[in-house]
Design an enzyme around this catalytic site. Structure first.
Site, PDB file in Angstrom:
ATOM      1  N   HIS A 153     -16.464  47.739  82.399  1.00  0.00           N
ATOM      2  CA  HIS A 153     -17.467  46.823  82.953  1.00  0.00           C
ATOM      3  C   HIS A 153     -18.557  47.653  83.615  1.00  0.00           C
ATOM      4  CE1 HIS A 153     -19.347  43.590  85.144  1.00  0.00           C
ATOM      5  NE2 HIS A 153     -18.537  42.709  84.584  1.00  0.00           N
TER       6      HIS A 153
ATOM      7  N   HIS B   7     -11.899  47.599  82.505  1.00  0.00           N
ATOM      8  CA  HIS B   7     -11.935  46.177  82.857  1.00  0.00           C
ATOM      9  C   HIS B   7     -11.052  45.314  81.963  1.00  0.00           C
ATOM     10  CE1 HIS B   7     -13.658  42.548  84.513  1.00  0.00           C
ATOM     11  NE2 HIS B   7     -14.064  42.142  83.321  1.00  0.00           N
TER      12      HIS B   7
ATOM     13  N   ARG C 224     -21.927  44.134  77.165  1.00  0.00           N
ATOM     14  CA  ARG C 224     -21.592  45.101  78.211  1.00  0.00           C
ATOM     15  C   ARG C 224     -21.225  46.494  77.684  1.00  0.00           C
ATOM     16  NH1 ARG C 224     -16.438  41.881  80.544  1.00  0.00           N
ATOM     17  NH2 ARG C 224     -18.132  40.633  81.336  1.00  0.00           N
TER      18      ARG C 224
ATOM     19  N   GLU D  35     -24.762  35.252  80.848  1.00  0.00           N
ATOM     20  CA  GLU D  35     -24.211  36.589  81.059  1.00  0.00           C
ATOM     21  C   GLU D  35     -24.594  37.483  79.893  1.00  0.00           C
ATOM     22  OE1 GLU D  35     -20.039  36.369  81.991  1.00  0.00           O
ATOM     23  OE2 GLU D  35     -20.406  35.188  83.788  1.00  0.00           O
TER      24      GLU D  35
ATOM     25  N   ARG E  31     -15.261  42.788  73.843  1.00  0.00           N
ATOM     26  CA  ARG E  31     -15.221  41.351  74.153  1.00  0.00           C
ATOM     27  C   ARG E  31     -16.536  40.876  74.768  1.00  0.00           C
ATOM     28  NH1 ARG E  31     -14.428  38.724  78.870  1.00  0.00           N
ATOM     29  NH2 ARG E  31     -13.663  40.578  79.958  1.00  0.00           N
TER      30      ARG E  31
END
Ligand code: SIN
Length: 527
Positions: free
Chosen positions: A234, A333, A274, A119, A368
């Protein structure tokens, strides 16, 4: 009044239930008297919605905990606590194996080896997943089954309203029971594991339950919170009227899905952390004057087999992911900050503990890393229980608590006066429900417009103005969820206004660069 518990847990996501299972089996206490309080049914949590998976180094063949640590620190943009991250990456693999032993079923290849996804922000494939991208649902299922096999008391439909603080110690909560009465639930130790606050925004991937309840309770009791300006957006939520927004997992990009702008061009490395992807998307959307961009997953092999739940939600929206590009836009998110804790989950109020999304352990910093959130809940929950077993009575200067107790480096403490919001017990005969729904909607729209992916001093001030007027209109009989959203909104706006730089998921148009003198967390308290 319910009988005195050893441990009261507010919240039933991965953090709360992991703590309940561990505590109910405590060899030291010979089983703690544990209560789990959940405002809805036990399974109705943000955990259930988590897609991508759990990041953990389960084999050191090519990967290592040092690499996982380096990726987490890079994503956190200078605000992670190194010791907290070390705990996360080193204890994580053991906790994943315990979850498997408890009955959680993760995806494996034909030979039985766990499948690992990559990811954004990860230098290696290390994300275990279940049902393709239905990882949270499988974890929640396994934990709910396990907790029901323990002696823990489960209070479903109970809404925690405020902390009971006596003699400088937390003694439990006052909670609204399903019959509408306000009851005291007393406990020697109280663990807040109530999740996040995505419902602050009108465009979010979070379920309707994510209203910042634990964070608001802590703020109103004067407990220190930090990093609350870092709401993570997100990048690849489906641009569609459905709310919460259907999420198109990072794992799609890990498998080769591409982000394209309105002209069909690629403009960003899809596997960056992200915050950077969302930031680039927001800038491109402004430049091109469009409300969404595109995720091109048409090149992915076996989309429906690998990602059955995402395929179903996309098809339910009338789109075919194998032949069409999918409209995407960033959506609120995950709140990277929260109640300040030490490495054992201890807050600065004796008797009060926090873990999971509601906590600020220092792991996430300003942004995060993907799939570190379920992991954090799984790692910190047993740490809390073990600290209680050891008889720990208050916080140590470790993790996110270090700057607060040691005063170095400067924690940047901000004092905020609470809004004039309703305090419990709440009256039942308030304004008509429709008014409060309208006010919640007004708050969410203002937060998205002025405190979302791109902020400025002016937009934050305008949003605060709306928050104050919504609080005034809601009045003393506001329902608790609206009250909680207002309290958390005020904290987020205060911290976001003070952070005059762009770092991680906090992006200011008037301060577009990172400012080295702000390389510390802001701790916020309400008087
Ligand atoms: C995702 O699957 O993209 C979300 C996982 C996460 O929030 O870490």
């Amino acid at each position: 009044m319910t009988p005195q518990l050893d441990l009261l847990i507010c919240g039933s996501g991965v953090a709360g239930l992991s703590a309940a299972i561990r505590a109910a089996a405590s060899p030291i206490y010979r089983g703690m008297r544990v209560g789990v309080l959940s405002k809805a049914e036990l399974v109705q949590t943000a955990t259930r919605w988590a897609q991508g998976g759990v990041a953990a180094v389960l084999s050191e063949d090519e990967d290592s905990t040092d690499l996982h640590m380096a990726d987490t620190l890079r994503a956190g943009a200078g605000l992670c606590d190194r010791d907290a991250v070390r705990v996360l990456v080193e204890e994580g693999p053991g906790r994943v194996n315990e979850l498997i032993a408890l009955g959680a079923v993760f995806d494996r290849d034909d030979g039985g080896t766990l499948l690992l996804a990559r990811e954004g922000g990860h230098s290696m494939p290390r994300v275990v997943h279940a049902g393709g991208a239905a990882t949270g649902a499988e974890i929640e299922r396994a934990l709910v089954d396990a907790v029901r096999r323990t002696a823990a008391a489960v209070l479903e439909g109970w809404f925690a309203l405020e902390l009971i603080v006596e003699g400088g110690k937390c003694r439990g909560v006052r909670a609204l029971a399903p019959d509408g009465t306000v009851n005291e639930v007393r406990a020697e130790h109280t663990l807040v594991a109530t999740g996040g606050a995505g419902q602050l925004f009108s465009v979010t991937t979070n379920p309707s339950q994510s209203t910042g309840d634990g964070l608001a309770m802590a703020l109103l009791a004067g407990v220190a919170v930090a990093d609350v300006e870092f709401m993570q957006f997100h990048p690849t939520a489906l641009h569609h009227p459905a709310m919460p927004r259907p999420l198109l997992s990072e794992a799609l990009r890990g498998h080769g899905a591409l982000i394209r702008d309105a002209a069909g061009e690629r403009f960003i490395d899809e596997l960056l952390p992200r915050d950077l992807v969302s930031r680039a998307m927001t800038a491109r959307m402004l430049e091109q004057g469009v409300e969404h961009l595109w995720l091109d997953a048409t090149g992915l092999e076996s989309f429906d087999d690998r990602f059955p739940t995402i395929a179903a939600s996309v098809r339910a929206a009338g789109l075919d992911p194998t032949t069409e590009w999918l409209p995407i836009a960033p959506a609120a998110h995950y709140l990277s900050g929260g109640i300040v804790t030490d490495l054992d989950g201890s807050t600065d109020l004796p008797g009060l503990w926090a873990c999971g999304e509601v906590a600020c352990t220092g792991v996430h910093g300003a942004n995060r890393l993907a799939s570190n959130s379920l992991l954090e809940g799984m790692v910190w929950a047993p740490r809390v229980v073990e600290a209680i077993e050891r008889g720990k009575g208050g916080p140590d200067p470790t993790g996110a608590m270090r700057p607060l107790l040691r005063g170095t480096p400067s924690p940047g403490v901000i004092w905020a006066s609470p809004l004039n919001v309703a305090r419990p017990p709440f009256g039942s005969a308030g304004q008509p429900a429709a008014d409060h729904t309208k006010l919640r909607d007004q708050l969410q729209r203002a937060m998205t417009a002025g405190a979302g992916g791109l902020r400025s001093a002016q937009s934050l001030a305008d949003t605060e103005h709306t928050v104050v007027s919504v609080a005034a209109a809601a009045g003393p009989l506001a329902p608790p969820e609206l009250r909680n959203l207002l309290v958390v909104a005020q904290a987020l706006l205060t911290a976001a206004a003070a952070r005059e730089e762009s770092r991680g998921s906090h992006v200011r148009s008037d301060f577009p660069d990172i400012e080295p003198s702000f390389s510390h967390r802001f701790v916020l308290r309400m008087r």
